[in-house]
Design a protein around this motif. Sequence first.
Motif, mmCIF file in Angstrom:
data_model
loop_
_atom_site.group_PDB
_atom_site.id
_atom_site.type_symbol
_atom_site.label_atom_id
_atom_site.label_comp_id
_atom_site.label_asym_id
_atom_site.label_seq_id
_atom_site.Cartn_x
_atom_site.Cartn_y
_atom_site.Cartn_z
ATOM 1 N N ALA A 113 0.822 -1.213 0.000
ATOM 2 C CA ALA A 113 0.000 0.000 0.000
ATOM 3 C C ALA A 113 0.854 1.260 0.000
ATOM 4 O O ALA A 113 0.473 2.280 -0.589
ATOM 5 N N ALA A 114 2.012 1.211 0.652
ATOM 6 C CA ALA A 114 2.885 2.382 0.722
ATOM 7 C C ALA A 114 4.131 2.229 -0.145
ATOM 8 O O ALA A 114 4.902 3.169 -0.274
ATOM 9 N N ALA A 115 4.314 1.034 -0.749
ATOM 10 C CA ALA A 115 5.515 0.732 -1.543
ATOM 11 C C ALA A 115 6.779 1.022 -0.741
ATOM 12 O O ALA A 115 7.734 1.627 -1.231
ATOM 13 N N ALA A 116 6.769 0.604 0.517
ATOM 14 C CA ALA A 116 7.898 0.879 1.412
ATOM 15 C C ALA A 116 8.136 -0.325 2.308
ATOM 16 O O ALA A 116 7.232 -1.127 2.565
ATOM 17 N N ASN A 117 9.391 -0.439 2.767
ATOM 18 C CA ASN A 117 9.764 -1.481 3.716
ATOM 19 C C ASN A 117 9.693 -0.939 5.134
ATOM 20 O O ASN A 117 10.181 0.164 5.406
ATOM 21 N N TYR A 118 9.098 -1.716 6.030
ATOM 22 C CA TYR A 118 9.075 -1.377 7.449
ATOM 23 C C TYR A 118 10.084 -2.268 8.176
ATOM 24 O O TYR A 118 10.336 -3.407 7.774
ATOM 25 N N GLY A 135 6.291 3.911 13.783
ATOM 26 C CA GLY A 135 7.115 5.099 13.711
ATOM 27 C C GLY A 135 6.394 6.229 12.995
ATOM 28 O O GLY A 135 5.353 6.032 12.347
ATOM 29 N N ASP A 136 6.967 7.404 13.077
ATOM 30 C CA ASP A 136 6.349 8.582 12.471
ATOM 31 C C ASP A 136 6.235 8.449 10.954
ATOM 32 O O ASP A 136 5.243 8.874 10.356
ATOM 33 N N GLY A 137 7.255 7.845 10.302
ATOM 34 C CA GLY A 137 7.208 7.675 8.861
ATOM 35 C C GLY A 137 6.100 6.726 8.426
ATOM 36 O O GLY A 137 5.413 6.966 7.422
ATOM 37 N N VAL A 138 5.898 5.634 9.174
ATOM 38 C CA VAL A 138 4.826 4.680 8.860
ATOM 39 C C VAL A 138 3.464 5.352 9.013
ATOM 40 O O VAL A 138 2.575 5.201 8.167
ATOM 41 N N ALA A 139 3.311 6.095 10.105
ATOM 42 C CA ALA A 139 2.040 6.794 10.327
ATOM 43 C C ALA A 139 1.774 7.796 9.225
ATOM 44 O O ALA A 139 0.614 8.006 8.814
ATOM 45 N N ARG A 140 2.825 8.419 8.701
ATOM 46 C CA ARG A 140 2.651 9.442 7.672
ATOM 47 C C ARG A 140 2.240 8.832 6.333
ATOM 48 O O ARG A 140 1.310 9.311 5.688
ATOM 49 N N VAL A 141 2.926 7.771 5.889
ATOM 50 C CA VAL A 141 2.630 7.208 4.568
ATOM 51 C C VAL A 141 1.323 6.428 4.553
ATOM 52 O O VAL A 141 0.680 6.305 3.503
ATOM 53 N N ARG A 142 0.919 5.894 5.716
ATOM 54 C CA ARG A 142 -0.333 5.149 5.773
ATOM 55 C C ARG A 142 -1.488 5.963 6.361
ATOM 56 O O ARG A 142 -2.615 5.459 6.451
ATOM 57 N N SER A 143 -1.215 7.215 6.745
ATOM 58 C CA SER A 143 -2.238 8.074 7.381
ATOM 59 C C SER A 143 -2.912 7.326 8.526
ATOM 60 O O SER A 143 -4.148 7.327 8.664
ATOM 61 N N ALA A 167 15.121 6.750 0.127
ATOM 62 C CA ALA A 167 14.170 5.847 0.759
ATOM 63 C C ALA A 167 12.774 6.429 0.628
ATOM 64 O O ALA A 167 12.590 7.619 0.374
ATOM 65 N N MET A 168 11.767 5.546 0.767
ATOM 66 C CA MET A 168 10.383 6.007 0.749
ATOM 67 C C MET A 168 10.028 6.723 2.044
ATOM 68 O O MET A 168 9.253 7.676 2.047
#
Length: 377
Positions: A106-111, A129-137, A328-329
């Motif tokens: 969904a975010a095309a990113a690695n967690y 993390g803040d980045g995960v919350a941001r890309v996934r809203s 990075a994404m």
Amino acid sequence: MSAWLHKQRNLLDFTLSSLSRRRGKTLGMMAVYTAIVFVLASVMLFSHAIRREAAVVLAKSPEVLVQRMVAGRHDLIPARHLDAVKGIRGVQSAEGRLWGYLFDPAAAANYTLMVPANPRIEPGKVVIGDGVARVRSADPGDLMSFRAHDGALVQFKVDRAISRDSALVSADLFLVAEEDFRRLFGIAPGLFTDLAISVRNPREVTKIAEKIDAALPDTRIILRDEILRTYESVFDWREGMLLVLLAGSILAFAIFSWEKASGLSAEERREIGILKAVGWETSDVIRLKMLEGLVVSLSAFLVGYLLAYFHVFHLGAGLFEPVLKGWAMLYPKYKLTPFVDELQVATLFFFTVFPYTIATVVPIWRAAIVDPDTVMR
């Protein structure tokens, strides 16, 4: 003493008036000069600050990491290796860690998935993390679903998001319970990703690593100092790559500044001739022109460095951030702690201010020793 100070003040006043008469040339030179100092200072400030942040973060990491190697690749390490490490004299504590990477289509990113030792997380919940919350809203209470190793759907409820203050190390974190981690990747109980070792005496880290290597020959030992040196090498490589890309601009500036400093116009030669005719000594003329070069170079250095400081520590170094931080994404959004290295400032000052100032001496000396009547004609 007062007469000497009065003379220097008059010399400075004359220098400023001389520069103001050639306002266009002076401002053009200062603009190019300031731009070069700004670029170099920005790269140096950002790379040094992020090195310092990495060193602060790694200072809290385990002194020794133990990874099992199978056919030259990192593999899961069994609990019996953990028991063997705990029995080595000098080891203060040892624990098995569970961590890995999870791709989110969904975010095309690695967690980065991790099982924190403290505080424990309830099964079915996740701390992001803040980045995960941001890309996934994603907000607390939202649901996030992922496919496990066997294709089954594993659902998580967002418990909370980690503060942005620690985004440098937590932007892509996905913290879950041990049961959920093993369910996602199909890892059986008693197996870990690696072992984190704490040593009683920091001076014995190398010796403890040798003991672990002798007791567990199928493992790879990674020291905290080695990780720090790796980060240093990465940042040095990226800084050097950016400076190489800017080398053409720096060389063009060097040629431009040398031409402007070493080539005297007819007006400047005539001015030197008039000064000699009214009684100025050759040393006074050289001091005057060196002071002009010092005023231009020092002003450009101060303005360029202050602009670079504001650009790095208040605007996030937007011009060079992708190159120096990486690609990075999930870019971590954080503010670097302002830090200025005195040796770094001195080095930049020496290589930007002194060359231009010294370049003015030879042509001015040549013009100053010529007969004033010949120069004015």
